[in-house]
Scaffold this motif. Structure first.
Motif, mmCIF file in Angstrom:
data_model
loop_
_atom_site.group_PDB
_atom_site.id
_atom_site.type_symbol
_atom_site.label_atom_id
_atom_site.label_comp_id
_atom_site.label_asym_id
_atom_site.label_seq_id
_atom_site.Cartn_x
_atom_site.Cartn_y
_atom_site.Cartn_z
ATOM 1 N N LEU A 70 5.970 1.022 -8.239
ATOM 2 C CA LEU A 70 5.156 2.091 -8.828
ATOM 3 C C LEU A 70 3.917 2.331 -7.969
ATOM 4 N N GLN A 71 3.468 1.257 -7.317
ATOM 5 C CA GLN A 71 2.257 1.349 -6.505
ATOM 6 C C GLN A 71 2.605 1.551 -5.040
ATOM 7 N N ASP A 72 1.717 2.236 -4.332
ATOM 8 C CA ASP A 72 1.964 2.484 -2.912
ATOM 9 C C ASP A 72 1.766 1.184 -2.130
ATOM 10 N N LEU A 73 2.621 0.986 -1.132
ATOM 11 C CA LEU A 73 2.604 -0.251 -0.354
ATOM 12 C C LEU A 73 1.737 -0.047 0.884
ATOM 13 N N GLN A 74 0.850 -0.999 1.139
ATOM 14 C CA GLN A 74 -0.024 -0.885 2.321
ATOM 15 C C GLN A 74 0.524 -1.672 3.506
ATOM 16 N N LEU A 75 1.616 -2.359 3.290
ATOM 17 C CA LEU A 75 2.176 -3.256 4.310
ATOM 18 C C LEU A 75 2.736 -2.458 5.492
ATOM 19 N N PRO A 76 2.429 -2.879 6.751
ATOM 20 C CA PRO A 76 3.065 -2.205 7.882
ATOM 21 C C PRO A 76 4.569 -2.510 7.878
ATOM 22 N N LEU A 77 5.386 -1.483 8.038
ATOM 23 C CA LEU A 77 6.837 -1.683 7.941
ATOM 24 C C LEU A 77 7.486 -1.618 9.317
ATOM 25 N N SER A 78 8.354 -2.560 9.608
ATOM 26 C CA SER A 78 9.119 -2.504 10.864
ATOM 27 C C SER A 78 10.350 -1.613 10.632
ATOM 28 N N PRO A 79 11.080 -1.263 11.725
ATOM 29 C CA PRO A 79 12.182 -0.300 11.568
ATOM 30 C C PRO A 79 13.280 -0.761 10.604
ATOM 31 N N ASN A 80 13.402 -2.039 10.383
ATOM 32 C CA ASN A 80 14.443 -2.482 9.437
ATOM 33 C C ASN A 80 13.886 -2.703 8.026
ATOM 34 N N MET A 81 12.766 -2.019 7.730
ATOM 35 C CA MET A 81 12.217 -2.074 6.363
ATOM 36 C C MET A 81 12.023 -0.649 5.852
ATOM 37 N N GLY A 82 12.203 -0.471 4.536
ATOM 38 C CA GLY A 82 11.976 0.832 3.928
ATOM 39 C C GLY A 82 11.246 0.651 2.617
ATOM 40 N N PHE A 83 10.600 1.721 2.168
ATOM 41 C CA PHE A 83 9.857 1.638 0.902
ATOM 42 C C PHE A 83 9.840 3.005 0.227
ATOM 43 N N ILE A 84 9.929 2.998 -1.096
ATOM 44 C CA ILE A 84 9.714 4.223 -1.858
ATOM 45 C C ILE A 84 8.799 3.897 -3.037
ATOM 46 N N GLN A 85 7.793 4.741 -3.225
ATOM 47 C CA GLN A 85 6.923 4.581 -4.398
ATOM 48 C C GLN A 85 7.596 5.322 -5.542
ATOM 49 N N GLU A 86 8.160 4.569 -6.456
ATOM 50 C CA GLU A 86 8.963 5.177 -7.517
ATOM 51 C C GLU A 86 9.117 4.198 -8.678
ATOM 52 N N ASP A 87 9.314 4.730 -9.848
ATOM 53 C CA ASP A 87 9.649 3.915 -11.007
ATOM 54 C C ASP A 87 11.140 3.563 -10.903
ATOM 55 N N VAL A 88 11.499 2.298 -11.092
ATOM 56 C CA VAL A 88 12.917 1.927 -10.944
ATOM 57 C C VAL A 88 13.810 2.684 -11.942
ATOM 58 N N PHE A 89 13.220 3.177 -13.025
ATOM 59 C CA PHE A 89 14.008 3.935 -13.997
ATOM 60 C C PHE A 89 14.404 5.318 -13.457
ATOM 61 N N ASN A 90 13.775 5.719 -12.332
ATOM 62 C CA ASN A 90 14.072 7.042 -11.757
ATOM 63 C C ASN A 90 14.819 6.971 -10.432
ATOM 64 N N LEU A 91 15.259 5.796 -10.044
ATOM 65 C CA LEU A 91 15.852 5.649 -8.699
ATOM 66 C C LEU A 91 17.192 6.352 -8.572
ATOM 67 N N ASN A 92 17.422 6.924 -7.387
ATOM 68 C CA ASN A 92 18.773 7.397 -7.081
ATOM 69 C C ASN A 92 19.045 7.162 -5.592
ATOM 70 N N GLU A 93 20.276 7.367 -5.170
ATOM 71 C CA GLU A 93 20.678 6.957 -3.815
ATOM 72 C C GLU A 93 19.910 7.664 -2.712
#
Ligand SMILES: C[S@@+](CC[C@H](N)C(=O)[O-])C[C@H]1O[C@@H](n2cnc3c(N)ncnc32)[C@H](O)[C@@H]1O
Length: 201
Positions: A70-93
């Motif tokens: 739900l909260q935005d991630l401040q972590l630096p992401l490497s190419p094999n990492m992904g992130f979405i700020q979203e409620d898990v109840f709303n996730l889709n592919e």
């Protein structure tokens, strides 16, 4: 007990983890061999990102780790990492692009907002846990593993029983790095069983 907490807090700072929670996942991993090179991991409720940091180290460049919060991630992401700020109840592919489910491992360190009312909080914990199980039925590989943070209380038995119907083995685990006074206990489902219901379509 405070000394133990300080120990993990200091260790996290020294080792570059954004939270001490990393050591809970490390303990479970060391005991049950959850993570290895090349695995794909979905981390539900990933903020501030210490599980992602730990998992990314363990899966290496050939694996990937996708976090949701739900909260935005401040972590630096490497190419094999992904992130979405979203409620898990709303996730889709579509949220996972460019990564493609299914995953080898689903993790959830989520807890709902509590009210102090035992029955309401129990229902929220159960609802969140069941949502994780539902998502795992959709996006976890057959035979994959699922780790869910649960809490002793009214939701515990129903969640444990549901998990027993969906995984070959289910093991409760209380890490040493988890506060003793906390009701949290992790449920590890090993070997997802395909459950034939409409939610699998
Ligand atoms: C204990 S923290 C996770 C810590 C993380 N494992 C780490 O090691 O850094 C729990 C997270 O779950 C998230 N969360 C709770 N309910 C959620 C929901 N419905 N959808 C997405 N994230 C949720 C919260 O925003 C919170 O950041």
């Amino acid at each position: 007990m405070k000394e133990v907490q300080d120990h993990y807090f200091k260790k996290a700072k020294t080792e570059g983890y954004v939270a001490r929670s990393a050591y809970k996942l490390e303990e479970i991993d060391q005991k049950h061999g959850l993570l290895r090179n090349g695995l794909s991991v979905l981390d539900l409720g990933c903020f501030p990102g210490s599980w992602m940091q730990y998992a990314q180290k363990r899966v290496g460049q050939k694996g990937f780790v996708f976090g949701v919060d739900l909260q935005d991630l401040q972590l630096p992401l490497s190419p094999n990492m992904g992130f979405i700020q979203e409620d898990v109840f709303n996730l889709n592919e579509t949220h996972f692009a460019p990564f493609i489910p299914p995953f080898d491992l689903v993790l959830s360190d989520m807890a709902p907002k509590t009210t102090g009312h035992q029955q309401i909080d129990g229902a929220r914990v159960l609802g969140l846990g069941q949502m994780v199980l539902f998502l795992a039925q959709r996006w976890l590989k057959p035979s994959g593993n699922c780790l869910i943070k649960a809490f002793h209380g009214p939701a515990f038995e129903p969640l444990l029983n549901q998990m027993k119907g969906e995984y070959k083995k289910v093991k409760p685990f209380k890490p040493k790095s988890s506060r003793k006074e906390s009701k949290e206990v992790f449920l590890l489902g090993m070997g997802r069983i395909w459950v034939p219901k409409e939610t699998n379509e």
